[in-house]
Design a protein around this motif. Structure first.
Motif, PDB file in Angstrom:
ATOM      1  N   GLU A 149       0.818  -1.214   0.000  1.00 20.31           N
ATOM      2  CA  GLU A 149       0.000   0.000   0.000  1.00 20.31           C
ATOM      3  C   GLU A 149       0.854   1.266   0.000  1.00 20.31           C
ATOM      4  N   THR A 150       1.919   1.277   0.798  1.00 20.80           N
ATOM      5  CA  THR A 150       2.769   2.468   0.853  1.00 20.80           C
ATOM      6  C   THR A 150       3.407   2.756  -0.493  1.00 20.80           C
ATOM      7  N   ALA A 151       3.891   1.705  -1.142  1.00 20.66           N
ATOM      8  CA  ALA A 151       4.515   1.894  -2.457  1.00 20.66           C
ATOM      9  C   ALA A 151       3.492   2.365  -3.479  1.00 20.66           C
ATOM     10  N   MET A 152       2.271   1.821  -3.418  1.00 18.53           N
ATOM     11  CA  MET A 152       1.232   2.222  -4.366  1.00 18.53           C
ATOM     12  C   MET A 152       0.847   3.691  -4.182  1.00 18.53           C
ATOM     13  N   LYS A 153       0.741   4.136  -2.932  1.00 20.86           N
ATOM     14  CA  LYS A 153       0.440   5.545  -2.684  1.00 20.86           C
ATOM     15  C   LYS A 153       1.543   6.442  -3.231  1.00 20.86           C
ATOM     16  N   HIS A 154       2.786   6.026  -3.043  1.00 17.90           N
ATOM     17  CA  HIS A 154       3.919   6.798  -3.540  1.00 17.90           C
ATOM     18  C   HIS A 154       3.882   6.888  -5.065  1.00 17.90           C
ATOM     19  N   ILE A 155       3.589   5.767  -5.715  1.00 18.69           N
ATOM     20  CA  ILE A 155       3.530   5.752  -7.178  1.00 18.69           C
ATOM     21  C   ILE A 155       2.379   6.620  -7.673  1.00 18.69           C
ATOM     22  N   CYS A 156       1.209   6.525  -7.016  1.00 19.58           N
ATOM     23  CA  CYS A 156       0.063   7.329  -7.438  1.00 19.58           C
ATOM     24  C   CYS A 156       0.342   8.820  -7.292  1.00 19.58           C
ATOM     25  N   GLN A 157       1.031   9.207  -6.235  1.00 17.22           N
ATOM     26  CA  GLN A 157       1.389  10.616  -6.070  1.00 17.22           C
ATOM     27  C   GLN A 157       2.291  11.074  -7.202  1.00 17.22           C
ATOM     28  N   LYS A 158       3.259  10.236  -7.576  1.00 23.13           N
ATOM     29  CA  LYS A 158       4.150  10.594  -8.675  1.00 23.13           C
ATOM     30  C   LYS A 158       3.394  10.666 -10.004  1.00 23.13           C
ATOM     31  N   ILE A 159       2.474   9.727 -10.216  1.00 27.80           N
ATOM     32  CA  ILE A 159       1.700   9.728 -11.457  1.00 27.80           C
ATOM     33  C   ILE A 159       0.829  10.978 -11.541  1.00 27.80           C
ATOM     34  N   ASN A 160       0.168  11.336 -10.435  1.00 25.16           N
ATOM     35  CA  ASN A 160      -0.669  12.535 -10.439  1.00 25.16           C
ATOM     36  C   ASN A 160       0.157  13.786 -10.711  1.00 25.16           C
ATOM     37  N   ALA A 161       1.337  13.872 -10.091  1.00 28.16           N
ATOM     38  CA  ALA A 161       2.198  15.028 -10.334  1.00 28.16           C
ATOM     39  C   ALA A 161       2.658  15.070 -11.789  1.00 28.16           C
ATOM     40  N   ALA A 162       2.978  13.892 -12.332  1.00 24.11           N
ATOM     41  CA  ALA A 162       3.408  13.837 -13.729  1.00 24.11           C
ATOM     42  C   ALA A 162       2.269  14.213 -14.674  1.00 24.11           C
ATOM     43  N   HIS A 163       1.042  13.777 -14.363  1.00 31.12           N
ATOM     44  CA  HIS A 163      -0.122  14.148 -15.180  1.00 31.12           C
ATOM     45  C   HIS A 163      -0.320  15.664 -15.180  1.00 31.12           C
TER      46      HIS A 163
END
Length: 209
Positions: A149-163
């Motif tokens: 879960e922690t890794a997924m949250k980190h990835i989603c934050q990066k994806i949202n910032a990249a979007h």
């Protein structure tokens, strides 16, 4: 002979010396626990022991049952003391994956430990390990149900910032460019390449786990 100094932290020689040092331990674990192997991997590969993972100066033990894990811990402790080494129980942690409440109640042993005989002038001591809710290994936070879960949250934050970055660049290409360049710079191919560079890498960052 007393060894008073070791290698400095981060030395390039550390992984090599660690591998040489624990090579006999891996052979002992392979001989004592032959079931912890992939039958699909031939002995030619010499990599078919899956009960122990080594990285730099850390080792992870994996077993199919609590009793088997404790036996592996005892084997490692016995090897360490025969080679005049001391296990650090304060830095050692254990975790059971996909354990049901019923299995937790009937688990034997209920906790994992090492029995140390250092120093010889003192009676043997039993030192328990910590069992955390999560722990980090090679940069990935693991939990008992492998939700990551922690890794997924980190990835989603990066994806949202990249979007958001892609959206800002797209807006700039469409409205801040001249009419001549606007059609070229805001073409679907160009926008896809921007998305691929900014977003796709984050989206696939931890798929290997």
């Amino acid at each position: 002979m007393d060894i008073l100094h070791g290698l400095p932290d981060g030395s390039r020689l550390s992984p090599t010396l660690f591998g040489i040092c624990v090579a006999k331990l891996i052979l002992e674990l392979r001989a004592k626990f032959p079931l912890l192997q992939f039958l699909q991997i031939t002995s030619i590969d010499d990599l078919n022991l899956i009960g122990a993972f080594l990285y730099v100066h850390d080792m992870v033990l994996m077993a199919r049952s609590p009793a088997q894990l404790q036996s592996m811990i005892d084997a490692c402790q016995d090897w360490a003391e025969r080679n005049r080494m001391r296990s650090n129980h304060e830095k050692t942690e254990d975790m059971m994956f996909y354990e049901t409440p019923r299995q937790r109640v009937t688990r034997f042993p209920s906790t994992f430990h090492i029995t140390t005989r250092f120093s010889l002038s003192q009676p043997p001591r039993t030192l328990p390990f910590k069992e955390p809710l999560t722990f980090k290994y090679l940069g990935l936070t693991l939990d008992p149900y492998l939700t990551v879960e922690t890794a997924m949250k980190h990835i989603c934050q990066k994806i949202n910032a990249a979007h958001q970055t892609v959206a800002a660049v797209t807006h700039s290409l469409r409205y801040d460019s001249s009419a001549t360049d606007r059609g070229i710079r805001s073409s679907p191919y160009v926008l896809f390449r921007i998305w691929q560079i900014c977003v796709l890498g984050f989206a696939t960052e931890n798929l290997r786990y």
